[in-house]
Design a protein around this motif. Structure first.
Motif, PDB file in Angstrom:
ATOM      1  N   UNK A  85       5.329  88.960   5.804  1.00  0.00           N
ATOM      2  CA  UNK A  85       5.641  89.684   7.042  1.00  0.00           C
ATOM      3  C   UNK A  85       4.443  90.511   7.497  1.00  0.00           C
ATOM      4  N   UNK A  86       3.784  91.162   6.542  1.00  0.00           N
ATOM      5  CA  UNK A  86       2.616  91.984   6.857  1.00  0.00           C
ATOM      6  C   UNK A  86       1.471  91.122   7.376  1.00  0.00           C
ATOM      7  N   UNK A  87       1.257  89.978   6.771  1.00  0.00           N
ATOM      8  CA  UNK A  87       0.186  89.084   7.217  1.00  0.00           C
ATOM      9  C   UNK A  87       0.436  88.599   8.644  1.00  0.00           C
ATOM     10  N   UNK A  88       1.684  88.241   8.926  1.00  0.00           N
ATOM     11  CA  UNK A  88       1.994  87.776  10.280  1.00  0.00           C
ATOM     12  C   UNK A  88       1.888  88.895  11.302  1.00  0.00           C
ATOM     13  N   UNK A  89       2.384  90.093  10.939  1.00  0.00           N
ATOM     14  CA  UNK A  89       2.356  91.227  11.867  1.00  0.00           C
ATOM     15  C   UNK A  89       0.927  91.633  12.219  1.00  0.00           C
ATOM     16  N   UNK A  90      -0.001  91.400  11.284  1.00  0.00           N
ATOM     17  CA  UNK A  90      -1.397  91.776  11.519  1.00  0.00           C
ATOM     18  C   UNK A  90      -2.316  90.578  11.720  1.00  0.00           C
ATOM     19  N   UNK A 147      -4.861  85.672   9.443  1.00  0.00           N
ATOM     20  CA  UNK A 147      -5.630  84.444   9.628  1.00  0.00           C
ATOM     21  C   UNK A 147      -6.557  84.585  10.836  1.00  0.00           C
ATOM     22  N   UNK A 148      -6.032  85.125  11.928  1.00  0.00           N
ATOM     23  CA  UNK A 148      -6.841  85.315  13.142  1.00  0.00           C
ATOM     24  C   UNK A 148      -7.935  86.344  12.886  1.00  0.00           C
ATOM     25  N   UNK A 149      -7.578  87.427  12.170  1.00  0.00           N
ATOM     26  CA  UNK A 149      -8.559  88.452  11.846  1.00  0.00           C
ATOM     27  C   UNK A 149      -9.761  87.846  11.134  1.00  0.00           C
ATOM     28  N   UNK A 150      -9.513  87.063  10.109  1.00  0.00           N
ATOM     29  CA  UNK A 150     -10.605  86.505   9.312  1.00  0.00           C
ATOM     30  C   UNK A 150     -11.397  85.470  10.109  1.00  0.00           C
ATOM     31  N   UNK A 151     -10.711  84.706  10.942  1.00  0.00           N
ATOM     32  CA  UNK A 151     -11.378  83.664  11.738  1.00  0.00           C
ATOM     33  C   UNK A 151     -12.265  84.233  12.837  1.00  0.00           C
ATOM     34  N   UNK A 152     -11.918  85.429  13.351  1.00  0.00           N
ATOM     35  CA  UNK A 152     -12.587  85.920  14.563  1.00  0.00           C
ATOM     36  C   UNK A 152     -13.326  87.242  14.389  1.00  0.00           C
ATOM     37  N   UNK A 190       0.072  98.040  14.309  1.00  0.00           N
ATOM     38  CA  UNK A 190      -0.133  99.419  14.707  1.00  0.00           C
ATOM     39  C   UNK A 190       0.022 100.422  13.587  1.00  0.00           C
ATOM     40  N   UNK A 191       0.560 100.009  12.463  1.00  0.00           N
ATOM     41  CA  UNK A 191       0.772 100.940  11.356  1.00  0.00           C
ATOM     42  C   UNK A 191      -0.294 100.823  10.273  1.00  0.00           C
ATOM     43  N   UNK A 192      -1.001  99.705  10.240  1.00  0.00           N
ATOM     44  CA  UNK A 192      -2.091  99.538   9.281  1.00  0.00           C
ATOM     45  C   UNK A 192      -3.402  99.889   9.968  1.00  0.00           C
ATOM     46  N   UNK A 221      -8.687  99.609   7.281  1.00  0.00           N
ATOM     47  CA  UNK A 221      -8.139  98.889   6.139  1.00  0.00           C
ATOM     48  C   UNK A 221      -7.996  97.403   6.443  1.00  0.00           C
ATOM     49  N   UNK A 222      -7.714  97.068   7.679  1.00  0.00           N
ATOM     50  CA  UNK A 222      -7.642  95.648   8.029  1.00  0.00           C
ATOM     51  C   UNK A 222      -8.998  94.980   7.816  1.00  0.00           C
ATOM     52  N   UNK A 223     -10.058  95.715   8.108  1.00  0.00           N
ATOM     53  CA  UNK A 223     -11.387  95.152   7.840  1.00  0.00           C
ATOM     54  C   UNK A 223     -11.578  94.935   6.334  1.00  0.00           C
TER      55      UNK A 223
END
Length: 427
Positions: free
Chosen positions: A84-89, A92-97, A156-158, A162-164
């Motif tokens: 759920x956390x991976x989809x909400x953030x 996959x798109x983060x790492x690709x872009x 919006x909560x993470x 930290x996402x980086x």
């Protein structure tokens, strides 16, 4: 110490989570059944497709089972939270872009892959805490929170900072570990690598600096434990200052008990013999008594044995900066390394090299079920250096809230002194 296979390396602290126990090829009959039950449970919940190819590989599912002590429903709860956390953030798109420069800025604040492996074939990382001074961390966090450097939408909560960080965890699980998995010059060559070994250098770090890093490190550790379980095998802490036995009591509260049991605090005399018990000298950085030319911030100094297996493409002779991952090609007989991310606002998707798959799927499927359900080999005789390291962890004093308050007071005094000095200079 002569280079030798990893079979004599002890499992951490003697607990039941030591590699290769609980990993593919080394499951007991009960663990094998729990893996099957876990798959069926996830499939019923719509969170797993058996394929081929399956939506999630066995080694990933086993990480959650090991983390939850093989309790299927508990593993499911953590797995669901993570999915759920991976989809909400949009991980996959983060790492690709993600912007390559932003990725590299983040990489310099966290453990660096040396390009080498320990004796069991697990990737070796180096982390030097002294580079995380308050100014560096503050500047980074302000920049990270004010700029979205990828096309991913978040919950919006993470926090962005930290996402980086989790882009780096994606690099561990999607680049470094798969690459090390395809190397067969190790014990248990058929067992996928899903762990990391870390040297953490805490030399030249003051009490104040430790305290200032508390929220930064604690938040990162909490989320990593929740969403990247069982990716750590050992942490070797070296260069511990005189006050470390005091601060250890509150530092270890950042981690779960299993992680704490994997931490070895080494004295100066223990560093070289203990590291050599786990890592070949040629793969230990020179500053810690080894032979490897590697400094913190360096790009990985890729093991020559790995390089021998790589076929470089498109003019590449080394792995580029930024994120990358491996994808199956040639009918699953090879893996291709794809460099992704964005450069100057343009998405990058470049094929860097390829490597032969050590055990293609059709061959792996021919492994007898009994072989995959084998129990782990008995533990080897204890190495004195390893025993000393374990004793060092166990003997560190545990501090209570009173001592934590004392630490806070000491740090506050130091802060007031710094403020008074700054005020005197400005006056």
């Amino acid at each position: 110490m002569a280079d030798s296979p990893a079979e004599r390396v002890l499992s951490v602290g003697g607990h039941d989570f030591g590699y290769p126990h609980g990993h593919l090829g080394h499951l007991t009959a009960d663990e094998e059944n729990r893996l099957k039950s876990f798959k069926l449970f996830l499939e019923e919940k719509g969170m797993y497709r058996p394929g081929p190819p399956p939506s999630h590989d066995d080694q990933t599912l086993l990480r959650f089972l090991r983390a939850r002590k093989w309790v299927v429903k508990d593993a499911y709860a953590q797995f669901k939270d993570t999915e759920d956390w991976r989809k909400a953030n949009q991980l996959e798109v983060l790492y690709d872009t993600i912007d390559v420069d932003a990725y590299e800025q983040t990489r310099r604040l966290y453990p660096q892959w040396t390009g080498r492996r320990d004796r069991r074939g697990i990737p070796l990382y180096l982390f030097q805490i002294r580079h995380l001074d308050s100014k560096t961390v503050s500047t980074y966090e302000k920049s990270a929170e004010s700029t979205n450097v990828s096309q991913a939408q978040t919950d919006g909560s993470t926090p962005q900072r930290l996402l980086r960080l989790f882009a780096l965890y994606e690099n561990l699980t999607r680049f470094a570990q798969p690459l090390c998995t395809e190397m067969t010059d190790r014990e248990h060559a058929r067992t996928p690598i899903t762990l990391s070994t870390n040297i953490v250098d805490v030399s030249q770090v003051s009490l104040r600096m430790f305290w200032n890093l508390k929220s930064h490190m604690q938040a990162a550790s909490t989320l990593a434990t929740a969403h990247y379980p069982e990716t750590l095998d050992r942490i070797f802490i070296i260069g511990a200052p005189y006050f470390f036995s005091t601060v250890w009591g509150w530092i270890k509260r950042w981690f779960d008990p299993i992680t704490v049991s994997k931490i070895f605090v080494l004295s100066a005399s223990e560093v070289k013999p203990t590291l050599e018990a786990f890592i070949e000298p040629r793969n230990i950085p020179k500053q810690y008594g080894g032979e490897l030319d590697f400094e913190f911030f360096d790009r990985p100094n890729v093991d020559p044995k790995i390089r021998e297996k790589l076929s470089w493409e498109n003019g590449y002779t080394d792995f580029p900066e930024g994120p990358a991952y491996w994808v199956p090609v040639d009918g699953g007989k090879r893996l291709a390394c794809i460099a992704v991310g964005s450069k100057d606002g343009k998405l990058r998707r470049e094929r860097v090299c390829s490597i032969s798959v050590a055990f293609p799927a059709e061959e792996a499927n021919g492994v007898p079920e009994a072989g995959r359900a084998a129990t782990s080999p008995p533990a080897a005789a204890a190495d004195p250096a390893v025993e000393a390291a374990v004793d060092g962890v166990q003997s560190l004093s545990v501090v209570d809230d009173r001592v934590v308050s004392e630490i806070e007071e000491k740090v506050a005094v130091e802060d007031r002194k710094e403020e008074e000095k700054a005020a005197a200079v400005s006056a």
